[in-house]
Design a protein around this motif. Structure first.
Motif, PDB file in Angstrom:
ATOM      1  N   HIS A  59     -62.864 121.935  20.658  1.00 55.62           N
ATOM      2  CA  HIS A  59     -62.016 122.170  21.997  1.00 55.62           C
ATOM      3  C   HIS A  59     -62.698 123.195  23.221  1.00 55.62           C
ATOM      4  CE1 HIS A  59     -59.438 122.659  18.235  1.00 55.62           C
ATOM      5  NE2 HIS A  59     -59.419 121.870  18.790  1.00 55.62           N
ATOM      6  N   GLU A 118     -59.107 110.554  28.201  1.00 55.99           N
ATOM      7  CA  GLU A 118     -58.379 110.237  27.889  1.00 55.99           C
ATOM      8  C   GLU A 118     -57.483 108.765  27.860  1.00 55.99           C
ATOM      9  OE1 GLU A 118     -54.077 112.629  26.576  1.00 55.99           O
ATOM     10  OE2 GLU A 118     -54.880 113.601  28.401  1.00 55.99           O
ATOM     11  N   GLY A 139     -59.518 106.872  25.385  1.00 56.36           N
ATOM     12  CA  GLY A 139     -59.116 107.389  23.797  1.00 56.36           C
ATOM     13  C   GLY A 139     -60.897 107.779  23.305  1.00 56.36           C
ATOM     14  N   LEU A 173     -59.089 113.402  22.949  1.00 56.25           N
ATOM     15  CA  LEU A 173     -57.709 114.264  23.544  1.00 56.25           C
ATOM     16  C   LEU A 173     -57.517 115.151  23.866  1.00 56.25           C
ATOM     17  CD1 LEU A 173     -57.689 113.538  19.584  1.00 56.25           C
ATOM     18  CD2 LEU A 173     -56.352 111.849  20.962  1.00 56.25           C
ATOM     19  N   ARG A 174     -56.264 115.262  23.940  1.00 59.68           N
ATOM     20  CA  ARG A 174     -55.723 116.258  24.753  1.00 59.68           C
ATOM     21  C   ARG A 174     -54.733 116.843  24.450  1.00 59.68           C
ATOM     22  NH1 ARG A 174     -51.744 116.027  29.791  1.00 59.68           N
ATOM     23  NH2 ARG A 174     -51.520 114.369  29.553  1.00 59.68           N
ATOM     24  N   HIS A 175     -54.822 118.822  24.121  1.00 59.17           N
ATOM     25  CA  HIS A 175     -53.083 119.224  23.115  1.00 59.17           C
ATOM     26  C   HIS A 175     -53.014 120.672  24.415  1.00 59.17           C
ATOM     27  CE1 HIS A 175     -55.116 117.055  19.481  1.00 59.17           C
ATOM     28  NE2 HIS A 175     -56.263 117.870  20.043  1.00 59.17           N
ATOM     29  N   TYR A 233     -59.019 120.022  25.555  1.00 56.81           N
ATOM     30  CA  TYR A 233     -59.282 118.670  25.121  1.00 56.81           C
ATOM     31  C   TYR A 233     -60.522 119.119  23.804  1.00 56.81           C
ATOM     32  CZ  TYR A 233     -57.311 118.270  29.626  1.00 56.81           C
ATOM     33  OH  TYR A 233     -56.492 118.257  30.661  1.00 56.81           O
ATOM     34  N   LYS A 237     -63.313 115.655  21.500  1.00 52.32           N
ATOM     35  CA  LYS A 237     -64.013 114.579  21.273  1.00 52.32           C
ATOM     36  C   LYS A 237     -62.774 113.292  20.448  1.00 52.32           C
ATOM     37  CE  LYS A 237     -67.497 116.611  21.040  1.00 52.32           C
ATOM     38  NZ  LYS A 237     -69.347 116.761  20.660  1.00 52.32           N
ATOM     39  N   ALA A 238     -62.330 112.419  21.217  1.00 52.90           N
ATOM     40  CA  ALA A 238     -62.077 111.661  19.574  1.00 52.90           C
ATOM     41  C   ALA A 238     -62.534 110.626  19.074  1.00 52.90           C
ATOM     42  CB  ALA A 238     -61.304 110.641  20.499  1.00 52.90           C
ATOM     43  N   GLN A 257     -60.127 112.889  10.898  1.00 55.73           N
ATOM     44  CA  GLN A 257     -58.100 113.495  11.010  1.00 55.73           C
ATOM     45  C   GLN A 257     -58.250 114.870  10.068  1.00 55.73           C
ATOM     46  OE1 GLN A 257     -55.792 112.298  12.756  1.00 55.73           O
ATOM     47  NE2 GLN A 257     -56.012 110.237  12.741  1.00 55.73           N
ATOM     48  N   ARG A 300     -52.473 107.400  16.123  1.00 55.24           N
ATOM     49  CA  ARG A 300     -53.219 108.394  15.555  1.00 55.24           C
ATOM     50  C   ARG A 300     -51.808 109.815  15.428  1.00 55.24           C
ATOM     51  NH1 ARG A 300     -54.370 112.675  19.183  1.00 55.24           N
ATOM     52  NH2 ARG A 300     -53.333 111.485  21.338  1.00 55.24           N
ATOM     53  N   SER A 350     -50.887 114.132  15.494  1.00 59.91           N
ATOM     54  CA  SER A 350     -51.279 115.249  15.541  1.00 59.91           C
ATOM     55  C   SER A 350     -50.863 116.510  14.941  1.00 59.91           C
ATOM     56  CB  SER A 350     -51.733 115.521  17.386  1.00 59.91           C
ATOM     57  OG  SER A 350     -52.195 117.434  17.612  1.00 59.91           O
TER      58      SER A 350
END
Length: 164
Positions: A42, A72, A75, A78-80, A88, A90-91, A96, A132, A134
């Motif tokens: 992250h 984002e 794709g 990913l932002r959390h 952020y 990498k996706a 998973q 997806r 989270s």
């Protein structure tokens, strides 16, 4: 070799996205993408800014925020938001996983829970096509739990000492 292929595929994906949206292909965009592809785990905007500066790129925070939105949307990242802090990751090529977030220190740890992942992959929410998921678990990490226990123990010992 595989990492270079993944990087090339990611850059190609970004190229196609920029073209489809009529966005310019600027050196700053690719420098930001390249920097992100080199980060493990992250990161937040500050970390990315610092990393860019250490690599010799002078890019404004506004440019970074704008490009993170593009990355984002296409794709690639990913932002959390954990404990009111946006990070952020990498996706691409990321299995998973579940985020464990410490309520005390804010540390985020990624873990895999095969049973839960298998369950979520099989779960259907009709009439909804999920893309997806989270999963975030909040609690106290072992390090903070030990510190808290030690502090409570010391506090109890001080309270039990006779006052002179």
């Amino acid at each position: 070799m595989v990492e270079n292929q993944n990087k090339a595929l990611t850059i190609d994906k970004f190229n196609r996205y920029l073209e489809s949206k009529g966005c310019r292909k600027t050196p700053e965009r690719y420098a930001i993408l390249d920097e992100i592809l080199g980060i493990d785990g992250h990161f937040d905007v500050e970390t990315l800014c610092d990393s860019m500066a250490q690599s010799g790129y002078k890019v404004s925070k506004t440019t970074i925020y704008n490009n993170l939105e593009l990355l984002e949307a296409c794709g690639i990242v990913l932002r959390h938001t954990f404990l009111a802090h946006t990070v952020y990751e990498k996706a691409e090529g990321k299995a998973q996983h579940i985020h464990l977030v410490c309520n005390v220190c804010g540390k985020v740890k990624d873990v895999r829970d095969s049973d839960l992942i298998r369950y979520l992959n099989k779960k259907k929410y009709s009439p909804f096509n999920d893309e997806r998921y989270s999963v975030t678990v909040y609690g106290i990490c072992n390090s903070c739990a030990r510190k808290t226990k030690k502090n409570k123990s010391q506090q109890c010992m001080q309270e039990s000492k006779p006052i002179k």
